[in-house]
Design an enzyme around this catalytic site. Structure first.
Site, PDB file in Angstrom:
ATOM      1  N   LYS A 167       0.829  -1.209   0.000  1.00  0.00           N
ATOM      2  CA  LYS A 167       0.000   0.000   0.000  1.00  0.00           C
ATOM      3  C   LYS A 167       0.864   1.262   0.000  1.00  0.00           C
ATOM      4  CE  LYS A 167      -1.828   1.710   4.029  1.00  0.00           C
ATOM      5  NZ  LYS A 167      -1.597   3.131   4.284  1.00  0.00           N
ATOM      6  N   ASN A 168       1.828   1.312   0.920  1.00  0.00           N
ATOM      7  CA  ASN A 168       2.560   2.563   1.086  1.00  0.00           C
ATOM      8  C   ASN A 168       3.556   2.833  -0.046  1.00  0.00           C
ATOM      9  OD1 ASN A 168       1.006   3.114   3.282  1.00  0.00           O
ATOM     10  ND2 ASN A 168       2.530   2.470   4.799  1.00  0.00           N
ATOM     11  N   ARG A 209      -4.323   9.796   3.726  1.00  0.00           N
ATOM     12  CA  ARG A 209      -3.146  10.529   4.134  1.00  0.00           C
ATOM     13  C   ARG A 209      -2.238  10.842   2.937  1.00  0.00           C
ATOM     14  NH1 ARG A 209      -1.892  13.854   7.736  1.00  0.00           N
ATOM     15  NH2 ARG A 209       0.335  14.144   7.811  1.00  0.00           N
ATOM     16  N   CYS A 265      -5.648   7.764   8.874  1.00  0.00           N
ATOM     17  CA  CYS A 265      -5.915   7.224  10.206  1.00  0.00           C
ATOM     18  C   CYS A 265      -5.608   8.237  11.296  1.00  0.00           C
ATOM     19  CB  CYS A 265      -5.057   5.987  10.435  1.00  0.00           C
ATOM     20  SG  CYS A 265      -5.633   4.559   9.511  1.00  0.00           S
ATOM     21  N   ARG A 313      -0.265  14.723  12.840  1.00  0.00           N
ATOM     22  CA  ARG A 313       0.522  14.323  11.668  1.00  0.00           C
ATOM     23  C   ARG A 313       0.965  15.569  10.906  1.00  0.00           C
ATOM     24  NH1 ARG A 313      -1.966   8.702   9.397  1.00  0.00           N
ATOM     25  NH2 ARG A 313       0.119   8.581   8.525  1.00  0.00           N
ATOM     26  N   PRO A 314       2.021  16.241  11.429  1.00  0.00           N
ATOM     27  CA  PRO A 314       2.473  17.485  10.800  1.00  0.00           C
ATOM     28  C   PRO A 314       3.115  17.231   9.439  1.00  0.00           C
ATOM     29  CG  PRO A 314       3.964  16.853  12.582  1.00  0.00           C
ATOM     30  CD  PRO A 314       2.866  15.827  12.545  1.00  0.00           C
ATOM     31  N   ILE A 315       3.217  18.295   8.628  1.00  0.00           N
ATOM     32  CA  ILE A 315       3.882  18.151   7.318  1.00  0.00           C
ATOM     33  C   ILE A 315       5.002  19.192   7.180  1.00  0.00           C
ATOM     34  CG2 ILE A 315       1.929  17.096   6.100  1.00  0.00           C
ATOM     35  CD1 ILE A 315       1.570  19.962   4.822  1.00  0.00           C
ATOM     36  N   GLN A 344       8.122  18.996   7.618  1.00  0.00           N
ATOM     37  CA  GLN A 344       9.340  18.522   6.945  1.00  0.00           C
ATOM     38  C   GLN A 344       9.138  18.420   5.429  1.00  0.00           C
ATOM     39  OE1 GLN A 344      12.345  18.143   8.665  1.00  0.00           O
ATOM     40  NE2 GLN A 344      11.024  19.177  10.141  1.00  0.00           N
ATOM     41  N   ASP A 382       3.644   0.080  12.259  1.00  0.00           N
ATOM     42  CA  ASP A 382       2.422  -0.443  11.644  1.00  0.00           C
ATOM     43  C   ASP A 382       2.156  -1.894  12.021  1.00  0.00           C
ATOM     44  OD1 ASP A 382       2.147   2.027  10.532  1.00  0.00           O
ATOM     45  OD2 ASP A 382       2.883   1.467   8.556  1.00  0.00           O
ATOM     46  N   ILE A 401       6.852   6.262  17.376  1.00  0.00           N
ATOM     47  CA  ILE A 401       6.592   7.045  16.149  1.00  0.00           C
ATOM     48  C   ILE A 401       5.325   7.898  16.285  1.00  0.00           C
ATOM     49  CG2 ILE A 401       6.309   6.951  13.629  1.00  0.00           C
ATOM     50  CD1 ILE A 401       8.934   5.627  14.450  1.00  0.00           C
ATOM     51  N   ARG A 427      -9.036  -0.357   3.876  1.00  0.00           N
ATOM     52  CA  ARG A 427      -8.119   0.633   3.290  1.00  0.00           C
ATOM     53  C   ARG A 427      -6.750   0.025   3.014  1.00  0.00           C
ATOM     54  NH1 ARG A 427      -6.770   5.170   6.818  1.00  0.00           N
ATOM     55  NH2 ARG A 427      -5.229   5.321   5.179  1.00  0.00           N
TER      56      ARG A 427
HETATM   57  N1  EPU Z   1       6.652  14.051  11.270  1.00  0.00           N
HETATM   58  C1  EPU Z   1       6.912  15.381  11.555  1.00  0.00           C
HETATM   59  N2  EPU Z   1       6.890  16.267  10.529  1.00  0.00           N
HETATM   60  C2  EPU Z   1       6.641  15.905   9.245  1.00  0.00           C
HETATM   61  C3  EPU Z   1       6.393  14.563   8.953  1.00  0.00           C
HETATM   62  C4  EPU Z   1       6.394  13.645  10.001  1.00  0.00           C
HETATM   63  O1  EPU Z   1       7.137  15.726  12.705  1.00  0.00           O
HETATM   64  O2  EPU Z   1       6.651  16.783   8.364  1.00  0.00           O
HETATM   65  C5  EPU Z   1       6.675  13.054  12.364  1.00  0.00           C
HETATM   66  C6  EPU Z   1       5.331  12.375  12.573  1.00  0.00           C
HETATM   67  O3  EPU Z   1       4.506  13.132  13.419  1.00  0.00           O
HETATM   68  C7  EPU Z   1       5.724  11.030  13.151  1.00  0.00           C
HETATM   69  C8  EPU Z   1       7.083  10.748  12.479  1.00  0.00           C
HETATM   70  O4  EPU Z   1       7.545  12.002  11.980  1.00  0.00           O
HETATM   71  O5  EPU Z   1       5.931  11.163  14.519  1.00  0.00           O
HETATM   72  C9  EPU Z   1       7.034   9.750  11.347  1.00  0.00           C
HETATM   73  O6  EPU Z   1       6.084  10.153  10.391  1.00  0.00           O
HETATM   74  P1  EPU Z   1       6.210   9.790   8.838  1.00  0.00           P
HETATM   75  O7  EPU Z   1       6.233  11.050   8.072  1.00  0.00           O
HETATM   76  O8  EPU Z   1       7.330   8.820   8.656  1.00  0.00           O
HETATM   77  O9  EPU Z   1       4.843   9.050   8.595  1.00  0.00           O
HETATM   78  P2  EPU Z   1       3.927   9.158   7.303  1.00  0.00           P
HETATM   79  O10 EPU Z   1       4.764   9.309   6.100  1.00  0.00           O
HETATM   80  O11 EPU Z   1       2.834  10.118   7.534  1.00  0.00           O
HETATM   81  C10 EPU Z   1       4.034   6.604   6.750  1.00  0.00           C
HETATM   82  C11 EPU Z   1       3.013   5.521   6.550  1.00  0.00           C
HETATM   83  C12 EPU Z   1       2.408   5.140   7.887  1.00  0.00           C
HETATM   84  C13 EPU Z   1       3.518   4.697   8.835  1.00  0.00           C
HETATM   85  C14 EPU Z   1       4.602   5.787   8.944  1.00  0.00           C
HETATM   86  C15 EPU Z   1       5.802   5.353   9.764  1.00  0.00           C
HETATM   87  C16 EPU Z   1       2.227   6.037   4.337  1.00  0.00           C
HETATM   88  C17 EPU Z   1       1.120   6.493   3.478  1.00  0.00           C
HETATM   89  N3  EPU Z   1       1.992   6.013   5.641  1.00  0.00           N
HETATM   90  O12 EPU Z   1       3.310   7.706   7.304  1.00  0.00           O
HETATM   91  O13 EPU Z   1       1.574   4.045   7.609  1.00  0.00           O
HETATM   92  O14 EPU Z   1       2.998   4.466  10.122  1.00  0.00           O
HETATM   93  O15 EPU Z   1       5.059   6.140   7.625  1.00  0.00           O
HETATM   94  O16 EPU Z   1       6.380   4.205   9.220  1.00  0.00           O
HETATM   95  O17 EPU Z   1       3.284   5.649   3.847  1.00  0.00           O
HETATM   96  C18 EPU Z   1      -0.236   2.611   7.903  1.00  0.00           C
HETATM   97  O18 EPU Z   1       0.065   2.086   6.818  1.00  0.00           O
HETATM   98  O19 EPU Z   1      -1.069   2.119   8.708  1.00  0.00           O
HETATM   99  C19 EPU Z   1       0.399   3.875   8.283  1.00  0.00           C
HETATM  100  C20 EPU Z   1      -0.081   4.692   9.217  1.00  0.00           C
END
Ligand code: EPU
Length: 427
Positions: free
Chosen positions: A22-23, A93, A117, A122-124, A126, A305, A327, A397
């Site tokens: 999926k990811n 997401r 979810c 879930r900040p962006i 970065q 996950d 995480i 999902r």
């Molecule tokens: N974070 C920040 N700032 C950012 C981005 C992230 O502080 O700009 C923090 C988050 O708050 C979190 C950490 O960094 O504490 C890791 O977040 P990451 O960005 O790695 O997560 P993501 O890209 O939003 C993906 C997967 C998630 C999985 C995480 C960690 C996708 C679509 N989602 O999320 O998958 O938990 O990486 O491996 O790739 C799932 O499949 O159930 C799922 C939630």
């Protein structure tokens, strides 16, 4: 509204084939925009996040054709729109990957703050930091994120947080930026490597994915290609845990055993047998489950996950286990459901202390998010009676044909239509 009805207590036995990741899929589908041509993507899982990504591509103007259940042809040459509709953005997401892909090709993009979810803030920041470093301007107004640039330029980005999403978005924006981009402290997840391989197949020059530093030399244009997505590490891991919890014997096919190592290691430590083959793993258990200490970490650590599924397993181990979530700050919400089933789990902040119990009892359950939903399914398979799980849309999902796959392993599980208002417990 659908729910799952599961009569537990039967060991899972047989073989299950795992779908595409999926990811990886939700990153590779937006990346086809960068080709400005025809891509054929194979091994796409048939799940709602993939369908939403395909729908977004189609709304933007791509020509999307289904060649088989898991293979789609996507021609992005005629895309002209750069705004993703509010409704589709909020469905998942990963809609934020359209920011990086559209910015990379057209120099502008607009996407609503993404949904997905509820597992914590879930900040962006970065993602935006990388776009800004590459020369884009961003604004966030009324829940809409807008990025634009008159011409992206390669840059050096050191991420403050190890983020899968920010790493992927930066790669998407940088592949056609002018000059060299160096991304440091990047995520090393298998889907980051898969995206890099796909981009390179389209003619990009991406080096180092899978390590802490990714270097990208910008190219003027990319071209279409044929690409097969890697198997889903978490879907595979979920079936491995389900086999272990039910005391079954399951061969999980279509996997990359190397990607499963963080999970296999913990299953072996918990008293299970895991045998690896070229593209399959067999998991079985003969003795009692042993308690463990687990801390979720970015790859190659134990994946967040898989945390809820593993907590179910440990709730049936002989002794005290400790699970630390490092995480997401809100990923123990499902524990209340397990406690309703008789599990003995105390959560204090990011740490769960689990005293193993002899058995779990059936209960009305709710999937609080995708992986929590998988955990509820596993718990219900282990319980000595019939449980019902609501909010199964979360589960669908990320798990393709989960009911059918479990039935083929001998589970007594049914998907039934739950009329509105007929929920067994308020949600
Ligand atoms: N974070 C920040 N700032 C950012 C981005 C992230 O502080 O700009 C923090 C988050 O708050 C979190 C950490 O960094 O504490 C890791 O977040 P990451 O960005 O790695 O997560 P993501 O890209 O939003 C993906 C997967 C998630 C999985 C995480 C960690 C996708 C679509 N989602 O999320 O998958 O938990 O990486 O491996 O790739 C799932 O499949 O159930 C799922 C939630």
């Amino acid at each position: 509204m659908e729910k799952f009805v599961i009569r537990g207590g039967k060991p899972l036995r047989g073989e299950v084939a795992i779908g595409g990741a999926k990811n990886a899929a939700v990153a590779i589908l937006p990346a086809t925009i960068l080709a400005g041509g025809r891509c054929v993507i194979e091994n796409l899982p048939c799940i709602s996040d993939v369908m939403a990504s395909l729908q977004i591509l189609s709304e933007l103007g791509a020509d999307v054709r289904m060649l088989s259940k898991s293979t789609y042809e996507i021609d992005t040459s005629r895309i002209e729109l750069t705004e993703v509709s509010n409704e589709l953005s909020r469905q998942m997401r990963a809609s934020y990957y359209f920011l990086g892909a559209l910015l990379g090709r057209f120099g502008q993009a607009q996407v609503a703050m993404p949904g997905g979810c509820n597992i914590g803030v879930r900040p962006i920041d970065q993602h935006l930091k990388a776009f800004t470093a590459l020369g884009a301007k961003d604004s966030v107004d009324y829940g809409m994120i807008r990025v634009e640039s008159a011409g992206l330029r390669g840059a050096h980005v050191f991420f403050d947080t190890n983020s899968v999403g920010a790493t992927i978005n930066a790669m998407l924006a940088a592949v056609m930026a002018e000059g060299l981009t160096v991304l440091e402290n990047v995520a090393r997840e298998p889907h980051v490597v898969d995206l890099a391989n796909f981009l390179n197949m389209m003619g990009a020059d991406v080096y180092g994915a899978g390590t802490d530093v990714i270097k990208i030399r910008g190219v003027k244009s990319l071209h279409g290609c044929r690409y097969a997505i890697i198997p889903d590490q978490i879907e595979a891991g979920s079936y491995m845990v389900a086999a272990a919890v039910t005391g079954g014997d399951v061969t999980v096919r279509n996997v990359t055993p190397k990607h499963l190592e963080p999970i296999s290691v913990k299953l072996r430590a918990a008293g299970c047998e895991v045998e690896e083959y070229d593209d399959a793993v067999r998991v079985w258990r003969t003795g009692a489950l042993r308690p463990l200490k687990i801390k979720t970490m970015p790859h190659p650590g134990f994946p967040t996950d898989m945390q809820p599924q593993m907590t179910v397993l440990l709730s049936l181990a002989r002794g005290t286990s400790i699970v630390t979530e490092s995480i997401w700050e809100n990923r123990f919400r499902y524990v209340d459901e397990l406690v309703h089933m008789g599990a003995n789990i105390k959560v204090d902040g990011q740490v769960a202390v689990i005293e193993g119990v002899e058995r779990l009892h059936p209960a009305p359950l709710r999937a609080t998010d995708l992986r929590a939903g998988a955990a509820m399914v596993i718990a219900a398979l282990a319980a000595d009676g019939t449980s019902e799980i609501d909010e199964t849309a979360y589960i669908e999902r990320g798990y393709e044909n989960i009911v059918e796959k479990l039935q083929a392993l001998g589970a007594d599980v049914r998907r039934v239509e739950a009329p509105l208002g007929a929920l067994t417990r308020a949600v």
